[in-house]
Structures are given as structure tokens and as C-alpha cells.
Design a protein around this motif. Structure first.
Motif, PDB file in Angstrom:
ATOM      1  N   ILE A   3       0.728  -0.922   0.004  1.00 63.11           N
ATOM      2  CA  ILE A   3      -0.086   0.011   0.147  1.00 63.11           C
ATOM      3  C   ILE A   3       0.748   1.261   0.131  1.00 63.11           C
ATOM      4  O   ILE A   3       1.906   1.345   0.562  1.00 63.11           O
ATOM      5  CB  ILE A   3      -0.929  -0.069   1.216  1.00 63.11           C
ATOM      6  CG1 ILE A   3      -1.905  -1.160   1.192  1.00 63.11           C
ATOM      7  CG2 ILE A   3      -1.726   1.247   1.461  1.00 63.11           C
ATOM      8  CD1 ILE A   3      -2.606  -1.347   2.493  1.00 63.11           C
ATOM      9  N   SER A  92       1.940   6.369   4.649  1.00 64.49           N
ATOM     10  CA  SER A  92       1.258   5.135   5.009  1.00 64.49           C
ATOM     11  C   SER A  92       2.796   4.087   5.018  1.00 64.49           C
ATOM     12  O   SER A  92       3.533   4.405   4.498  1.00 64.49           O
ATOM     13  CB  SER A  92       0.578   4.641   3.888  1.00 64.49           C
ATOM     14  OG  SER A  92       1.226   4.047   2.749  1.00 64.49           O
ATOM     15  N   ALA A  95       3.119  -2.490   5.779  1.00 61.57           N
ATOM     16  CA  ALA A  95       2.825  -3.551   6.638  1.00 61.57           C
ATOM     17  C   ALA A  95       4.024  -4.694   6.587  1.00 61.57           C
ATOM     18  O   ALA A  95       4.151  -5.517   7.469  1.00 61.57           O
ATOM     19  CB  ALA A  95       1.571  -4.009   6.729  1.00 61.57           C
ATOM     20  N   PRO A 128      -1.957   0.979  13.930  1.00 64.42           N
ATOM     21  CA  PRO A 128      -3.190   0.774  13.658  1.00 64.42           C
ATOM     22  C   PRO A 128      -4.397   0.838  14.729  1.00 64.42           C
ATOM     23  O   PRO A 128      -4.049   0.599  15.715  1.00 64.42           O
ATOM     24  CB  PRO A 128      -3.400  -0.329  12.738  1.00 64.42           C
ATOM     25  CG  PRO A 128      -1.901  -0.934  12.796  1.00 64.42           C
ATOM     26  CD  PRO A 128      -1.130  -0.467  13.678  1.00 64.42           C
ATOM     27  N   GLU A 131     -10.110  -0.888  16.231  1.00 57.82           N
ATOM     28  CA  GLU A 131     -11.234  -1.378  15.151  1.00 57.82           C
ATOM     29  C   GLU A 131     -10.832  -1.339  13.674  1.00 57.82           C
ATOM     30  O   GLU A 131     -11.833  -1.678  12.908  1.00 57.82           O
ATOM     31  CB  GLU A 131     -12.275  -0.579  15.604  1.00 57.82           C
ATOM     32  CG  GLU A 131     -12.293   1.054  15.231  1.00 57.82           C
ATOM     33  CD  GLU A 131     -11.610   1.884  16.146  1.00 57.82           C
ATOM     34  OE1 GLU A 131     -11.401   3.043  16.039  1.00 57.82           O
ATOM     35  OE2 GLU A 131     -10.915   1.147  17.233  1.00 57.82           O
ATOM     36  N   GLY A 132      -9.653  -0.897  13.594  1.00 55.96           N
ATOM     37  CA  GLY A 132      -9.386  -0.701  12.047  1.00 55.96           C
ATOM     38  C   GLY A 132      -8.441  -1.734  11.280  1.00 55.96           C
ATOM     39  O   GLY A 132      -8.321  -2.921  11.937  1.00 55.96           O
ATOM     40  N   ASP A 133      -8.284  -1.484  10.110  1.00 57.81           N
ATOM     41  CA  ASP A 133      -7.180  -2.468   9.619  1.00 57.81           C
ATOM     42  C   ASP A 133      -5.831  -2.547  10.097  1.00 57.81           C
ATOM     43  O   ASP A 133      -5.266  -1.662  10.481  1.00 57.81           O
ATOM     44  CB  ASP A 133      -6.991  -1.768   7.953  1.00 57.81           C
ATOM     45  CG  ASP A 133      -6.126  -3.002   7.096  1.00 57.81           C
ATOM     46  OD1 ASP A 133      -5.426  -3.696   7.497  1.00 57.81           O
ATOM     47  OD2 ASP A 133      -6.441  -2.860   5.695  1.00 57.81           O
ATOM     48  N   LYS A 134      -5.526  -3.859  10.611  1.00 55.52           N
ATOM     49  CA  LYS A 134      -4.273  -4.116  11.459  1.00 55.52           C
ATOM     50  C   LYS A 134      -3.205  -3.528  10.654  1.00 55.52           C
ATOM     51  O   LYS A 134      -2.033  -3.799  11.208  1.00 55.52           O
ATOM     52  CB  LYS A 134      -4.340  -5.429  11.874  1.00 55.52           C
ATOM     53  CG  LYS A 134      -5.333  -5.850  12.741  1.00 55.52           C
ATOM     54  CD  LYS A 134      -5.790  -4.937  14.075  1.00 55.52           C
ATOM     55  CE  LYS A 134      -6.803  -5.336  14.668  1.00 55.52           C
ATOM     56  NZ  LYS A 134      -7.204  -4.075  15.766  1.00 55.52           N
ATOM     57  N   ARG A 135      -3.123  -3.460   9.360  1.00 58.90           N
ATOM     58  CA  ARG A 135      -2.010  -3.187   8.743  1.00 58.90           C
ATOM     59  C   ARG A 135      -1.588  -1.703   8.598  1.00 58.90           C
ATOM     60  O   ARG A 135      -0.603  -1.231   7.799  1.00 58.90           O
ATOM     61  CB  ARG A 135      -2.074  -3.676   7.183  1.00 58.90           C
ATOM     62  CG  ARG A 135      -2.465  -5.282   6.883  1.00 58.90           C
ATOM     63  CD  ARG A 135      -2.717  -5.876   5.544  1.00 58.90           C
ATOM     64  NE  ARG A 135      -3.942  -4.830   5.118  1.00 58.90           N
ATOM     65  CZ  ARG A 135      -4.343  -5.049   3.898  1.00 58.90           C
ATOM     66  NH1 ARG A 135      -3.725  -5.522   2.873  1.00 58.90           N
ATOM     67  NH2 ARG A 135      -5.820  -4.472   3.659  1.00 58.90           N
ATOM     68  N   ASN A 136      -2.687  -0.969   8.861  1.00 61.21           N
ATOM     69  CA  ASN A 136      -2.586   0.595   8.769  1.00 61.21           C
ATOM     70  C   ASN A 136      -1.530   1.424   9.777  1.00 61.21           C
ATOM     71  O   ASN A 136      -1.945   2.230  10.534  1.00 61.21           O
ATOM     72  CB  ASN A 136      -4.149   1.098   8.974  1.00 61.21           C
ATOM     73  CG  ASN A 136      -4.112   2.572   8.438  1.00 61.21           C
ATOM     74  OD1 ASN A 136      -3.186   2.833   7.526  1.00 61.21           O
ATOM     75  ND2 ASN A 136      -4.978   3.378   8.882  1.00 61.21           N
TER      76      ASN A 136
END
Length: 292
Positions: A3, A92, A95, A128, A131-136
């Protein structure tokens, strides 16, 4: 493909946003006092801030490395009611890399592209949200809008910092920094800073080149009989069709199946090692480009 995100915005006074002090406190997860109002911006309960750091040019005064003093100085130096107080860059973080690599990655880019030009960079790296994307994983960087000198900020802003060409350079160099880090860690993923249309055009040309290479290898091979060639070329034709819409997950599944069948076909027919190696190399490249 990993990403990629690189966004820039300007923080202005009176634009319905936090002050420079409030913005810095929020991003760093700290409590900072606004010396002009006596009111503290308190975000010390914010969770997920993995790292916070200020990097300044070597000539900068000591107060430039103190977050509260730095942004109070910015607020007092800028007099206009609509003054541009800071430039924020959001990045970003891949990840695919271990989190322990993030500080070195971000700091290297910041020193090269911002601090070297006379900016002070206030960096925070974030995990991250629960509650969100664990890769963020991402970084937020607040940049001063004036060059810093030995005692204070320059009275004139540098117009080159607002040029579109410089923004393009930042976007390109951030992608290059990420890709270098991925390569160093032996990770076979890459990012692309270009617009989606440019990426798709480049992707299509590369796919077309690989399929052409695969067809040439098969057609020129003297050890395959006619039916073997027909079978393999038919699989290459199917792959070509499926790759035309590689963003579609159902198409990717079909392409994955076609590649599997092509590999099996290669193993079933007698041929030279050179042919097998050449075809397998192209198939692996197609796999990577299709991200399957």
C-alpha cells in the motif's frame, strides 16, 4: 503490491482546525501549553503513538527541538489571521516491513527531503486503530513553513516549497525509500507512487511483454510436438485474457488457475531445461504482477 499513501495538507489559522500547538499535541499524543492563551491542548491519553521525534537542521536553535516551544514560536511568528502555520505530510508505512524499521525509514526520508531544505520536522509514528485495518501503520509529519536560521525563522518563506514539481519529487522519493527498504529485507513487494492510470498502462505493457516472451519460447522450441505447443499457447492466451482486468478478484482467481494449469502442462511434456527455466521465470513474473 504494498500500500502507498502520501498526502499533504496545509494547517491554517482560522480555518476551523486546531492551532499549530493543538495539531502538534494531537499528533504526538502529548499535553502542550499555548503560551498566548494559557490553555493547554491535552491529548496525552491518546494511544497508539509508537514514536515521536523532532528533527531540525544543524543550524537550528535548541528551542526548535522542544515541541511546546517550537509550535508556540510558530504561532507568535505568524501574524496574519489566515497564516499558514504548518504543512502536514501523512505517510502510510508498509505492513510488510517489521515495525522496528519504521523510524529509520521515515527519518531517512525526512532528513533527505525536508530537513535538508531548512524545514523543522515534527514526526509521529502511529499503530493501527484497534477497530481498523491491522496493517494501517502510518506517520504524520508537521513541517514548518519557513526556513529556520541560527536564532529564529526567516522573514521570507521559500516559494520553491509550494511548487508542484517538488511535491512530485517527494512522492517519488518516498516510494523509492520504501522499495529500497523492502528490497533490503528480502521482501518481494513494491509500491508505485504514480496515478492509477499510469500504473495500469505500465502494468499492461509489462504483462504484454512477458506473454509475448512466453509465446516466442514455445513457438521456437523444436522438442515440442504440435499438440503440445497448441496446449501451452492456449493457456498463455487464457492468461492474457484474464490479466486484462487484474484488479477484479474473480479474474485473479481464474488467472491463478490458468497459471497452475500452464505449470502442469510444462511438466507433462518433454523439453529442454532451458525452455522450462525460461517459461517458469515468466510465469513467476506474471504471478507477481497480478499479485496472486
Amino acid at each position: 503490491m504494498a500500500i502507498y499513501r502520501f498526502s499533504v495538507k496545509i494547517i491554517r489559522r482560522g480555518a476551523g482546525e486546531l492551532s499549530a500547538i493543538g495539531a502538534a499535541a494531537y499528533r504526538a499524543g502529548e499535553k502542550l501549553m499555548d503560551m498566548s492563551t494559557g490553555i493547554a491542548a491535552d491529548y496525552s491519553r491518546r494511544v497508539g503513538v509508537l514514536h515521536r521525534e523532532i528533527i531540525a537542521p544543524d543550524i537550528a536553535p535548541n528551542w526548535a527541538l522542544n515541541r511546546e516551544e517550537l509550535w508556540n514560536m510558530v504561532e507568535s511568528f505568524e501574524r496574519r489571521s489566515d497564516a499558514r502555520l504548518a504543512r502536514e505530510v501523512t505517510l502510510s508505512l508498509p505492513a510488510e516491513l517489521p515495525a522496528s524499521e519504521y523510524v529509520e525509514l521515515v527519518n531517512g526520508f525526512v532528513r533527505e527531503q525536508f530537513v535538508s531544505r531548512g524545514m523543522i520536522a515534527d514526526i509521529s509514528i502511529h499503530a493501527p486503530k484497534a477497530e481498523g485495518d491491522k496493517r494501517n501503520f502510518f506517520a504524520q509529519i508537521l513541517l514548518t513553513t519557513r526556513p529556520i536560521g541560527p536564532a529564529t525563522f526567516a522573514h521570507k518563506k521559500n516559494p520553491a516549497w509550494d511548487k508542484v514539481q517538488l511535491l512530485k519529487t517527494w512522492r517519488r522519493r518516498w516510494a523509492e525509500h520504501i522499495n529500497q527498504a523492502l528490497e533490503k529485507n528480502g521482501i518481494d513487494q513494491r509500491v508505485d507512487h504514480r496515478a492509477k492510470s499510469a500504473q495500469n498502462s505500465s502494468f499492461s505493457l509489462e504483462i504484454a511483454r512477458l506473454f509475448s516472451q512466453m509465446r516466442d519460447v514455445v513457438e521456437k522450441d523444436d522438442y515440442l510436438d504440435v499438440q503440445d505447443k497448441i496446449d501451452i499457447l492456449e493457456q498463455i492466451k487464457i492468461l492474457t485474457k484474464f490479466s486484462a482486468n487484474a484488479e477484479d478478484e474473480s479474474i485473479k482467481r481464474e488467472a491463478r488457475l490458468a497459471i497452475k494449469v500452464l505449470k502442469g502442462t510444462m511438466m507433462d511434456v518433454p523439453r529442454t531445461q532451458q525452455l522450462r527455466t525460461s517459461l517458469m521465470d515468466s510465469i513467476l513474473k506474471v504471478n507477481r504482477l497480478l499479485n496472486i
